[in-house]
Design a protein around this motif. Structure first.
Motif, short mmCIF file in Angstrom:
data_model
loop_
_atom_site.label_atom_id
_atom_site.label_comp_id
_atom_site.label_asym_id
_atom_site.label_seq_id
_atom_site.Cartn_x
_atom_site.Cartn_y
_atom_site.Cartn_z
N UNK A 1 51.30 -48.34 118.59
CA UNK A 1 50.81 -47.48 117.90
C UNK A 1 52.01 -46.88 117.10
N UNK A 2 51.91 -46.78 115.61
CA UNK A 2 53.01 -46.18 115.00
C UNK A 2 52.27 -45.33 114.10
N UNK A 3 53.06 -43.82 113.85
CA UNK A 3 52.34 -42.71 112.88
C UNK A 3 53.51 -42.62 112.00
N UNK A 4 53.02 -42.59 110.60
CA UNK A 4 53.74 -42.23 109.47
C UNK A 4 53.73 -40.70 109.34
N UNK A 5 54.82 -40.15 109.41
CA UNK A 5 54.92 -38.50 109.27
C UNK A 5 54.27 -37.83 110.43
N UNK A 6 54.03 -38.55 111.57
CA UNK A 6 53.35 -37.73 112.65
C UNK A 6 54.20 -37.07 113.61
N UNK A 7 53.66 -36.42 114.26
CA UNK A 7 54.61 -35.70 115.59
C UNK A 7 53.52 -35.91 116.77
N UNK A 8 52.96 -37.01 117.14
CA UNK A 8 52.12 -37.25 118.25
C UNK A 8 52.78 -37.20 119.42
N UNK A 9 54.06 -37.83 119.59
CA UNK A 9 54.87 -37.93 120.52
C UNK A 9 55.07 -36.23 121.40
N UNK A 10 55.33 -35.61 120.35
CA UNK A 10 55.39 -33.97 120.59
C UNK A 10 54.34 -33.27 121.57
N UNK A 11 53.29 -33.91 120.85
CA UNK A 11 51.83 -33.22 121.48
C UNK A 11 51.78 -33.84 123.06
N UNK A 12 52.04 -35.20 123.27
CA UNK A 12 51.97 -35.77 124.34
C UNK A 12 52.90 -35.26 125.29
N UNK A 13 54.21 -35.32 124.81
CA UNK A 13 55.25 -34.62 125.87
C UNK A 13 54.87 -33.30 126.53
N UNK A 14 54.41 -32.66 125.46
CA UNK A 14 53.74 -30.88 125.67
C UNK A 14 52.98 -31.15 126.91
N UNK A 15 52.10 -31.99 126.80
CA UNK A 15 51.07 -32.01 128.03
C UNK A 15 51.58 -32.64 129.20
N UNK A 16 52.24 -33.88 129.17
CA UNK A 16 52.58 -34.70 130.34
C UNK A 16 54.06 -34.67 130.60
N UNK A 17 54.85 -33.98 130.13
CA UNK A 17 56.34 -34.23 130.15
C UNK A 17 56.78 -35.40 129.97
N UNK B 1 48.28 -35.77 109.25
CA UNK B 1 47.18 -35.19 109.89
C UNK B 1 46.50 -35.97 110.81
N UNK B 2 47.12 -37.14 111.08
CA UNK B 2 46.71 -38.24 112.06
C UNK B 2 47.39 -37.67 113.68
N UNK B 3 48.23 -36.89 113.41
CA UNK B 3 49.20 -36.52 114.68
C UNK B 3 48.45 -36.52 116.12
N UNK B 4 47.18 -35.39 115.75
CA UNK B 4 46.34 -35.29 117.07
C UNK B 4 45.60 -36.52 117.38
N UNK B 5 45.06 -37.19 116.57
CA UNK B 5 44.60 -38.36 116.82
C UNK B 5 45.23 -39.40 117.29
N UNK B 6 46.29 -39.81 117.05
CA UNK B 6 47.04 -40.84 117.62
C UNK B 6 47.57 -40.31 118.88
N UNK B 7 47.77 -38.99 119.25
CA UNK B 7 48.04 -38.44 120.77
C UNK B 7 46.91 -38.57 121.49
N UNK B 8 45.85 -38.57 120.93
CA UNK B 8 44.53 -38.84 121.92
C UNK B 8 44.26 -40.27 122.15
N UNK B 9 44.46 -40.92 121.06
CA UNK B 9 43.84 -42.47 121.24
C UNK B 9 44.86 -43.39 122.03
N UNK B 10 46.35 -43.30 121.43
CA UNK B 10 47.47 -44.07 122.01
C UNK B 10 47.56 -44.31 123.62
N UNK B 11 47.46 -43.29 124.23
CA UNK B 11 47.49 -43.36 125.67
C UNK B 11 46.41 -44.11 126.42
N UNK B 12 45.15 -44.18 125.62
CA UNK B 12 44.16 -44.77 126.15
C UNK B 12 44.01 -46.40 125.84
N UNK B 13 44.99 -46.93 125.30
CA UNK B 13 45.03 -48.21 124.83
C UNK B 13 46.68 -48.56 125.34
#
Length: 487
Positions: free
Chosen positions: A175-191, A158-170
């Motif tokens: 950042x590490x996410x357990x069970x997350x798909x944050x990179x997929x979110x970022x890749x879909x937006x930035x390639x 459930x922290x996937x979206x939050x990690x995708x939002x915060x990690x690029x700003x720092x």
């Protein structure tokens, strides 16, 4: 002037000249000592934990033009300065999911990994508890804003979206996410992927297949018709558990038939294939009552064991077991339940068949290790920001596993988790003294026929050797297909 006065004047003149020479020598010496003469500096640094002591010795050699009679004096001045500075250790921040501390499962495993990293790598762990989903972003941002925090771990899908939002700003933090798909979110937006973020997934489908096989073989032994599984919120991560568990049960029945050369399988083998596994998504990871209600209904149908895939809801499953054992005067199962994430065998020894250990602690521990060794960005780059820990898995050419089924040798570390929970809550958690827990758990395991454990081990060997492929259900289409096959 008389000879007498002439001699007195001469003596006075000599004395004046000598005084002038002495004064000139002293002035010259002072000038030399305050000039830019090169210095030799020796620095010794000793570090003990977070304190560094530095001693600096400065030696100046000066030739002084102090001359009396026929002698020259050389003066050496040594100045020693000692000061102490504090070197701050690397901090890692572990941001929990909404289950929080004391779940004896997913979140506690993450904090366990942080504690082990503290011991082995000298880092300092900061615990940040999320009370609700809206806490995720501010908690991650608070952690990243601490100048001493180098690694921030978000625990849970459930922290996937939050990690995708915060990690690029720092970008200077990891950042590490357990069970997350944050990179997929970022890749879909930035390639492209974020170079400071690592999603850590697990082969839960394989671990679930192992305990599914164990449960089915136990059901055969006792002639029971069903096994069960209580799940939390219906999300793709939990689909992996569900389908893996059902598939493992089906594999076990076929293994039994082959081993014993029979088509007749008692208990669960007589039950129609699509009805063998009772399953319920409770829609929660925190409402223990719902875990109790779901499990109680399964035990009422004579399920031999119920698998907990809902974190703290395992305590509700255990409550159902306790009621049954009290009513029937049982000291050991069946009925049983099966733990998840952590080794939960100690919670109610004799009634917990085993636990599927999803080593969340290893995910946190390995992430800290890679930060300390300055390898984190290389791991991200080499994996496009996503790795999997499981059975026989490798990362950057090294074996990093994260899935196993609990054994008796695992108990000590996880009994300690219960002791820690007692300190945290001020309430009794362990059901009996540690030595008694181990004795009862050992007796329960030995009471099951050896072929039950042999079958589970055989499946693990086939998985590790690539002889079988456990279905990986991450999309609705795949889940629907396997539900069509296995119920």
């Amino acid at each position: 002037m008389t000879p007498k006065y002439r001699r007195a004047a001469l003596k006075t003149s000599v004395l004046i000249i000598i005084v002038i020479i002495i004064i000139a020598g002293l002035v010259g010496g002072y000038y030399v000592m305050t000039s830019t003469t090169p210095t030799t500096i020796t620095t010794t640094q000793t570090t003990t934990q977070s304190t560094t002591t530095i001693t600096t010795a400065t030696t100046t050699t000066t030739s002084v033009s102090t001359t009396t009679s026929a002698s020259t004096t050389t003066a050496t001045t040594t100045t020693t300065t000692t000061f102490t500075s504090t070197v701050r250790p690397i901090k890692i921040a572990v941001v929990s999911d909404i289950g929080g501390r004391g779940d004896l499962s997913f979140n506690d495993m993450a904090f366990k990994g942080g504690a082990e990293a503290e011991k082995d790598f000298g880092v300092e762990m900061v615990e940040i508890i999320s009370e609700k989903e809206s806490d995720y972003v501010p908690n991650l941002r608070t952690a990243a804003s601490d100048p001493d925090v180098k690694l921030i771990v978000g625990v849970g899908y459930l922290l996937s979206d939050a990690l995708a939002e915060v990690a690029p700003k720092f970008p200077d933090k990891f950042f590490a996410g357990i069970d997350t798909y944050a990179q997929s979110i970022i890749i879909s937006k930035t390639n492209t992927y974020a170079p400071n973020l690592l999603d850590i997934a697990y082969e839960e489908h394989k671990g679930s297949a192992l305990v599914g096989a164990l449960a089915a073989l136990t059901a055969i032994h006792y002639g029971k018709p069903y096994i069960g599984v209580v799940l939390g919120i219906e999300i793709p991560v939990l689909w992996k558990f569900e389908i893996g568990y059902k598939w493992g049960a089906d594999w076990a029945i076929k293994w039994y038939q082959k081993k014993f050369g029979t088509t007749t399988v008692p208990g669960i083998g007589i039950t129609p294939i699509k009805e063998r596994v009772l399953w319920t998504y409770t829609g929660t990871f925190s409402d223990i009552t719902k875990g109790y209600e779901a499990a109680k209904a399964m035990y009422a149908k004579d399920a031999v064991a119920v698998y907990n895939v809902a974190g703290p809801l395992g305590l509700g499953i255990n409550q159902a077991i306790q009621e049954i054992s009290k009513q029937k005067g049982l000291t050991t199962g069946p009925p049983f339940w099966i733990g998840v994430d952590a080794d939960q065998d100690w919670i109610n020894p004799g009634f917990i068949l085993s636990s599927m250990m999803k080593r969340v602690d290893k995910g946190v521990y390995f992430s800290a290790k890679w930060v300390v060794e300055n390898k984190f960005r290389d791991i991200v780059k080499g994996s496009n920001g996503s790795i999997v820990l499981g059975i026989g898995t490798k990362v950057a050419g090294e074996t990093f596993e994260g899935i196993s089924v609990s054994t008796l040798s695992d108990l000590d570390a996880f009994i300690q988790m219960g002791l820690d929970a007692e300190k945290l809550t001020g309430k009794k958690v362990l059901p009996m003294p540690p030595d008694e827990i181990k004795t009862v758990a050992k007796a329960m395991r030995e009471a099951q026929p050896s072929w039950v454990w042999e079958g589970m081990d055989a499946l693990q060997s086939e998985i590790r050797n690539g002889q079988v492929t456990v279905p990986l259900a991450l999309t609705k289409d795949v889940v629907d297909y396997w539900r069509g096959q296995l119920g």
